[in-house]
Design a protein around this motif. Structure first.
Motif, short mmCIF file in Angstrom:
data_model
loop_
_atom_site.label_atom_id
_atom_site.label_comp_id
_atom_site.label_asym_id
_atom_site.label_seq_id
_atom_site.Cartn_x
_atom_site.Cartn_y
_atom_site.Cartn_z
N ASN A 1 -57.83 -38.81 -2.11
CA ASN A 1 -58.16 -37.70 -2.07
C ASN A 1 -57.59 -36.73 -0.80
O ASN A 1 -57.39 -35.45 -1.23
N GLY A 2 -57.14 -37.73 0.15
CA GLY A 2 -56.62 -36.84 1.12
C GLY A 2 -57.22 -35.84 1.99
O GLY A 2 -56.98 -35.15 3.07
N ILE A 3 -59.02 -36.21 1.80
CA ILE A 3 -59.78 -35.35 2.48
C ILE A 3 -59.98 -35.51 4.08
O ILE A 3 -59.69 -35.23 4.97
N SER A 4 -59.49 -36.94 4.10
CA SER A 4 -59.56 -37.86 5.85
C SER A 4 -59.13 -39.22 5.48
O SER A 4 -58.34 -39.94 4.90
N THR A 5 -58.62 -39.91 6.65
CA THR A 5 -58.25 -41.42 6.93
C THR A 5 -58.97 -42.04 7.42
O THR A 5 -59.97 -41.40 8.27
N PRO A 6 -59.29 -43.29 7.01
CA PRO A 6 -60.11 -44.40 7.16
C PRO A 6 -60.26 -44.69 8.89
O PRO A 6 -58.56 -44.55 9.21
N LYS A 7 -61.44 -44.74 9.70
CA LYS A 7 -61.33 -45.14 10.73
C LYS A 7 -61.33 -46.50 10.97
O LYS A 7 -60.96 -47.23 10.07
N LEU A 8 -60.60 -46.81 12.07
CA LEU A 8 -60.05 -48.01 12.11
C LEU A 8 -60.89 -48.99 12.04
O LEU A 8 -60.83 -50.50 11.06
N ASP A 9 -62.32 -49.08 12.13
CA ASP A 9 -63.36 -50.38 12.15
C ASP A 9 -63.73 -50.43 10.14
O ASP A 9 -63.60 -51.30 9.73
N LYS A 10 -63.63 -49.49 9.45
CA LYS A 10 -63.65 -49.65 7.95
C LYS A 10 -62.55 -50.28 7.26
O LYS A 10 -61.95 -51.45 6.41
#
Length: 72
Positions: A44-53
């Motif tokens: 939903n564009g609330i956040s971007t995934p972190k590198l670890d994910k």
């Protein structure tokens, strides 16, 4: 590019790979340990995934990490 635009492009790449494998967000979350809320926020564009994910997902799907990184 805004955070929401980056998240949307990145999720679209993830969704394409996930669909090719015949999986759902829920099954990916369950099998990778990534919280379903993280995938929902990404979708939903609330956040971007972190590198670890992203590393977890690339390993899980057997694709290069760059598959999940949007390039302008």
């Amino acid at each position: 590019m805004t955070t929401k635009e980056r998240a949307t492009l990145s999720y679209a790449k993830y969704e394409k790979i996930r669909n090719e494998k015949g999986m759902t967000d829920f099954s990916v979350a369950k099998e990778t340990g990534i919280p379903p809320t993280s995938i929902y926020d990404w979708k939903n564009g609330i956040s971007t995934p972190k590198l670890d994910k992203l590393i977890i997902l690339s390993d899980y799907f057997g694709v290069d990490l760059s598959e999940f990184i949007p390039i302008n």
